[in-house]
Design a protein around this motif. Sequence first.
Motif, short mmCIF file in Angstrom:
data_model
loop_
_atom_site.label_atom_id
_atom_site.label_comp_id
_atom_site.label_asym_id
_atom_site.label_seq_id
_atom_site.Cartn_x
_atom_site.Cartn_y
_atom_site.Cartn_z
N GLY A 110 0.81 -1.21 0.00
CA GLY A 110 0.00 0.00 0.00
C GLY A 110 0.84 1.26 0.00
N ARG A 111 0.24 2.32 -0.50
CA ARG A 111 0.93 3.60 -0.54
C ARG A 111 0.29 4.59 0.43
NH1 ARG A 111 4.28 6.28 -4.32
NH2 ARG A 111 4.08 8.53 -4.13
N TRP A 112 -1.01 4.82 0.29
CA TRP A 112 -1.68 5.77 1.16
C TRP A 112 -1.98 5.16 2.52
CZ3 TRP A 112 -0.94 10.27 -0.67
CH2 TRP A 112 -0.89 10.47 -2.03
N ARG A 113 -2.43 3.93 2.53
CA ARG A 113 -2.66 3.20 3.78
C ARG A 113 -1.76 1.97 3.75
NH1 ARG A 113 -8.26 1.53 4.65
NH2 ARG A 113 -7.51 1.11 6.73
N ALA A 114 -0.58 2.14 4.26
CA ALA A 114 0.43 1.07 4.18
C ALA A 114 0.27 0.07 5.32
CB ALA A 114 1.82 1.68 4.22
N PHE A 115 0.65 -1.18 5.03
CA PHE A 115 0.61 -2.27 5.99
C PHE A 115 1.89 -3.07 5.88
CE2 PHE A 115 -3.73 -1.51 4.61
CZ PHE A 115 -4.39 -1.36 5.82
N TRP A 135 -4.73 -14.09 14.76
CA TRP A 135 -4.87 -12.64 14.61
C TRP A 135 -5.56 -12.31 13.32
CZ3 TRP A 135 0.33 -10.26 16.60
CH2 TRP A 135 0.36 -10.40 17.99
N ALA A 136 -6.56 -13.12 12.96
CA ALA A 136 -7.28 -12.90 11.71
C ALA A 136 -7.99 -11.55 11.76
CB ALA A 136 -8.29 -14.02 11.47
N GLY A 137 -7.97 -10.88 10.67
CA GLY A 137 -8.63 -9.58 10.59
C GLY A 137 -8.60 -9.07 9.17
N HIS A 138 -8.93 -7.82 9.03
CA HIS A 138 -8.98 -7.16 7.74
C HIS A 138 -7.63 -7.24 7.04
CE1 HIS A 138 -10.21 -4.15 4.83
NE2 HIS A 138 -9.05 -3.56 5.03
N GLY A 139 -7.61 -7.73 5.83
CA GLY A 139 -6.38 -7.77 5.05
C GLY A 139 -5.59 -9.05 5.18
N GLN A 140 -5.97 -9.93 6.07
CA GLN A 140 -5.22 -11.16 6.25
C GLN A 140 -5.74 -12.21 5.29
OE1 GLN A 140 -5.37 -12.78 10.18
NE2 GLN A 140 -3.70 -14.20 9.80
N SER A 141 -4.83 -12.85 4.53
CA SER A 141 -5.25 -13.82 3.54
C SER A 141 -4.71 -15.23 3.79
CB SER A 141 -4.83 -13.36 2.14
OG SER A 141 -3.42 -13.25 2.08
N ARG A 142 -3.79 -15.37 4.74
CA ARG A 142 -3.22 -16.67 5.04
C ARG A 142 -3.34 -16.94 6.54
NH1 ARG A 142 2.13 -16.36 1.26
NH2 ARG A 142 0.98 -16.21 -0.69
N PRO A 143 -3.34 -18.22 6.95
CA PRO A 143 -3.64 -18.54 8.36
C PRO A 143 -2.66 -17.99 9.39
CG PRO A 143 -3.17 -20.54 7.09
CD PRO A 143 -3.19 -19.41 6.13
N TYR A 144 -1.41 -17.82 9.05
CA TYR A 144 -0.43 -17.34 10.03
C TYR A 144 0.10 -15.96 9.68
CZ TYR A 144 -0.60 -22.12 11.65
OH TYR A 144 -1.04 -23.33 12.13
N LEU A 150 0.57 0.71 9.25
CA LEU A 150 1.71 1.62 9.45
C LEU A 150 1.29 3.08 9.33
CD1 LEU A 150 4.34 -0.30 7.29
CD2 LEU A 150 3.95 -0.46 9.75
N THR A 151 0.05 3.39 9.61
CA THR A 151 -0.46 4.75 9.51
C THR A 151 0.20 5.65 10.55
OG1 THR A 151 -2.56 3.84 8.82
CG2 THR A 151 -2.57 6.13 9.50
N CYS A 152 0.68 6.80 10.12
CA CYS A 152 1.30 7.82 11.00
C CYS A 152 2.45 7.24 11.82
CB CYS A 152 0.26 8.45 11.91
SG CYS A 152 -1.08 9.24 11.05
N MET A 153 3.26 6.40 11.21
CA MET A 153 4.36 5.73 11.90
C MET A 153 5.61 6.60 11.88
SD MET A 153 6.16 2.16 10.87
CE MET A 153 6.92 2.87 9.43
N SER A 154 6.34 6.55 12.98
CA SER A 154 7.61 7.26 13.08
C SER A 154 8.64 6.32 13.69
CB SER A 154 7.44 8.49 13.95
OG SER A 154 8.66 9.18 14.05
N PRO A 155 9.84 6.21 13.19
CA PRO A 155 10.36 6.77 11.93
C PRO A 155 9.62 6.19 10.73
CG PRO A 155 12.02 5.36 12.97
CD PRO A 155 10.84 5.41 13.88
N GLY A 156 9.90 6.67 9.55
CA GLY A 156 9.11 6.37 8.36
C GLY A 156 9.24 4.97 7.79
#
Length: 177
Positions: A110-115, A135-144, A150-156
Amino acid sequence: MAAVDEPSTIEFRRSKGREIGQLAIALPALAAAGATINLAVGDTWWDGLWMPFLWFLIFRFSVRQAGPWASGHQARLPLRLTGEHLDVAGPDGRSLAIEWSNISRAEIRGRWRAFLVVEPADPDRIRPPLKRWEWAGHGQSRPYEIVVPLTCMSPGRDLLRRELAQRLLAAESEHAP
């Protein structure tokens, strides 16, 4: 005493300064867009200028509710890179420690909303061991798979990308025959 080539510990956290910076850019941009639309339709430019702020609040809260950080089981910042392993903070104050040699995939999407997407080679070698879809949730596609926003993360993100590449390459060359 640490060796010269031993990587140091780097901690990535949420930055209030970066979040405020995003707001400082987004709100005037939305106000300018609203004023432009008002002028284009023949209204006075200040008519309904409070609406972009309302749109921004609605968008911000809806994205927050739909994003992976809304899930109680999703990994989150802080994220620590040490010489031996990657530490990911998880739900209920727990954290996972994944040795560098145990990471089969680590990439930033991702670029705008990075993970950060991390997948261990052997889930039983993670401390504490990771259960299937734990830890299944949004964006997870594999079991582990572990997905860290990484929104508003510092350092970049650039530093994170560089450090991941260096540490994974070092771990790979260490265990090569």
